[in-house]
Design a protein around this motif. Structure first.
Motif, PDB file in Angstrom:
ATOM      1  N   ALA A  77      10.899  12.889 -48.898  1.00  0.00           N
ATOM      2  CA  ALA A  77      10.051  11.741 -48.659  1.00  0.00           C
ATOM      3  C   ALA A  77       8.673  12.088 -49.200  1.00  0.00           C
ATOM      4  O   ALA A  77       8.102  13.106 -48.846  1.00  0.00           O
TER       5      ALA A  77
ATOM      6  N   PRO B 256       4.751  12.356 -49.679  1.00  0.00           N
ATOM      7  CA  PRO B 256       3.763  12.434 -48.633  1.00  0.00           C
ATOM      8  C   PRO B 256       2.812  11.258 -48.617  1.00  0.00           C
ATOM      9  O   PRO B 256       2.571  10.613 -49.630  1.00  0.00           O
ATOM     10  N   VAL B 257       2.238  10.963 -47.454  1.00  0.00           N
ATOM     11  CA  VAL B 257       1.221   9.952 -47.300  1.00  0.00           C
ATOM     12  C   VAL B 257      -0.131  10.633 -47.422  1.00  0.00           C
ATOM     13  O   VAL B 257      -0.382  11.650 -46.786  1.00  0.00           O
TER      14      VAL B 257
ATOM     15  N   GLY C 167       3.461  17.159 -34.279  1.00  0.00           N
ATOM     16  CA  GLY C 167       4.523  16.933 -35.258  1.00  0.00           C
ATOM     17  C   GLY C 167       5.914  16.988 -34.693  1.00  0.00           C
ATOM     18  O   GLY C 167       6.881  16.642 -35.371  1.00  0.00           O
TER      19      GLY C 167
ATOM     20  N   ASN D  85       8.577  18.978 -51.832  1.00  0.00           N
ATOM     21  CA  ASN D  85       8.985  19.184 -50.445  1.00  0.00           C
ATOM     22  C   ASN D  85      10.493  19.143 -50.361  1.00  0.00           C
ATOM     23  O   ASN D  85      11.183  18.787 -51.325  1.00  0.00           O
TER      24      ASN D  85
ATOM     25  N   ARG E  51      13.724  18.298 -47.475  1.00  0.00           N
ATOM     26  CA  ARG E  51      14.196  17.931 -46.145  1.00  0.00           C
ATOM     27  C   ARG E  51      15.712  17.943 -46.155  1.00  0.00           C
ATOM     28  O   ARG E  51      16.351  17.299 -46.980  1.00  0.00           O
TER      29      ARG E  51
ATOM     30  N   TYR F 145      12.483  21.328 -42.698  1.00  0.00           N
ATOM     31  CA  TYR F 145      11.544  20.648 -43.589  1.00  0.00           C
ATOM     32  C   TYR F 145      10.585  21.700 -44.136  1.00  0.00           C
ATOM     33  O   TYR F 145      10.051  22.525 -43.378  1.00  0.00           O
TER      34      TYR F 145
ATOM     35  N   ARG G 220       7.438  22.441 -47.335  1.00  0.00           N
ATOM     36  CA  ARG G 220       6.551  21.875 -48.355  1.00  0.00           C
ATOM     37  C   ARG G 220       5.807  23.007 -49.041  1.00  0.00           C
ATOM     38  O   ARG G 220       5.215  23.867 -48.395  1.00  0.00           O
TER      39      ARG G 220
ATOM     40  N   ALA H 146      11.891  16.958 -39.822  1.00  0.00           N
ATOM     41  CA  ALA H 146      10.722  16.230 -40.304  1.00  0.00           C
ATOM     42  C   ALA H 146       9.518  16.540 -39.435  1.00  0.00           C
ATOM     43  O   ALA H 146       9.639  17.063 -38.326  1.00  0.00           O
TER      44      ALA H 146
ATOM     45  N   ASP I  86       4.291  13.337 -37.280  1.00  0.00           N
ATOM     46  CA  ASP I  86       3.007  12.731 -37.633  1.00  0.00           C
ATOM     47  C   ASP I  86       2.794  12.885 -39.132  1.00  0.00           C
ATOM     48  O   ASP I  86       2.517  13.970 -39.620  1.00  0.00           O
ATOM     49  N   PRO I  87       2.897  11.797 -39.910  1.00  0.00           N
ATOM     50  CA  PRO I  87       2.822  11.912 -41.369  1.00  0.00           C
ATOM     51  C   PRO I  87       1.455  12.328 -41.884  1.00  0.00           C
ATOM     52  O   PRO I  87       1.326  12.717 -43.047  1.00  0.00           O
TER      53      PRO I  87
ATOM     54  N   GLU J  57       0.753  16.664 -42.894  1.00  0.00           N
ATOM     55  CA  GLU J  57       0.999  17.355 -44.165  1.00  0.00           C
ATOM     56  C   GLU J  57      -0.192  17.250 -45.107  1.00  0.00           C
ATOM     57  O   GLU J  57      -0.688  18.279 -45.598  1.00  0.00           O
TER      58      GLU J  57
END
Length: 342
Positions: free
Chosen positions: A9, A11-12, A38, A294, A296, A301, A303, A322, A325-326, A329
């Motif tokens: 996924a 990252p944000v 997290g 990253n 998963r 998970y 990174r 995972a 809390d996005p 990262e």
């Protein structure tokens, strides 16, 4: 929580901080938040730069030497092997899938004659991601994974659409070109030369090498025993924190690819800025751009991010699927790679 349906996924990013904001804490100070905010049982982080390495952990049951499943970080290894073969003129990125795997990609509007190796490397092939159907937890042979993918019409070709099917196909291309498995080629070309003693492609072996901790799905189920064929060439790798730092440092400082081919790897134009070849960039709030990947997979998970010259690398991992809390990262990356102000 339901099991995640993909092996990666993106990252944000955090919004840029105001200039009057206080200095961000160092990455190790943020690491415990991967546990408290997290939702991970434990987290670990290893940084590498010209002064040496620094290790930090939070929670219990995790150590620096642990072996763990790296999920889609595998893609950087596979892309490196493919680009080495291109440098040796044993294949071209403009080759079609059909040229190497005749008749294999057909059905529901999919056609290997229209797909290039470049489109697989950059996730612009449009091929359906087989893990969207399996949840990334069903062991499959490569051809079983392809049958699932090819039962679905392609997405719009030429646009970035992340699909594990692309790298399963690249694994088959490597085998066709070299007459050896993608695992054997990665071992011969990358793992052995760099001395990555904790890194392996386990095939169907469900047990992790020692030492290792436990791995947990997001619902708390112990998934330490796992058949790596849920991911294959898209996410099979088992490794360690130190090995990932060493690999990305070596890759980005030019020890694995000639300069032209490293530039190809870092060129994101085909994927419109989203992805290179087995690597993707993130621009941090301070303007620094880092490269990495990253991964998963059920129970893990990880990174890794590095400066473009490979001189500074950070790898962190948690022992679950995972980070809840996005924002954590990108905050960790910014804390490591952005200059600190007083």
């Amino acid at each position: 929580m339901p099991r995640l349906r993909t092996l990666l996924a993106l990252p944000v990013l955090l919004a840029p901080a105001a200039s009057s904001a206080p200095s961000a804490p160092p990455a190790d100070a943020l690491l415990p938040l991967l546990v408290t905010q997290g939702g991970a049982p434990a987290a670990a982080l290893l940084t590498r730069d010209k002064t040496g390495t620094s290790y930090f952990r939070a929670g219990h049951g995790i150590t620096r030497a642990d072996h763990f499943r790296a999920g889609s970080v595998t893609k950087t290894f596979i892309a490196t092997v493919v680009l080495q073969l291109a440098a040796e003129h044993r294949l071209k990125l403009s080759d079609t899938v059909e040229q190497h795997l005749p008749g294999l990609v057909r059905g529901a509007g999919n056609d290997g004659r229209a797909l290039t190796l470049r489109s697989l490397l950059t996730h612009t092939s449009g091929l359906y991601d087989f893990t969207a159907a399996t949840g990334g937890v069903v062991p499959l042979t490569p051809r079983q994974a392809l049958r699932i993918s090819l039962a679905h019409p392609p997405a719009h070709r030429g646009r970035f659409s992340y699909s594990n099917t692309n790298y399963v196909l690249l694994g088959l291309v490597v085998e066709q070109v070299t007459r050896r498995s993608y695992a054997a080629e990665a071992e011969r070309r990358v793992i052995a030369p760099l001395g990555l003693k904790g890194t392996s492609f386990p095939g169907s072996r469900t047990a992790l090498p020692s030492p290792h901790g436990r791995a947990y799905a997001t619902d708390g189920t112990d998934v330490t025993e796992l058949d790596p064929r849920v991911a294959g060439a898209a996410g099979e790798l088992v490794t360690t924190l130190a090995d990932l730092d060493r690999f990305y440092a070596a890759l980005l400082d030019g020890r694995l690819l000639p300069p032209h081919w490293l530039r190809e790897m870092l060129d994101t134009r085909t994927a419109h800025g989203s992805y290179g070849m087995g690597l993707y960039p993130v621009t941090l709030p301070c303007g620094t751009k880092v490269w990495g990947h990253n991964g998963r997979i059920s129970g893990s998970y990880v990174r890794t991010a590095a400066t473009i010259d490979g001189r500074r690398v950070l790898t962190f991992r948690v022992d679950t699927d995972a980070v809840a809390d996005p924002a954590l990262e990108p905050a960790l990356l910014a804390a490591e790679f952005c200059p600190r102000t007083s």
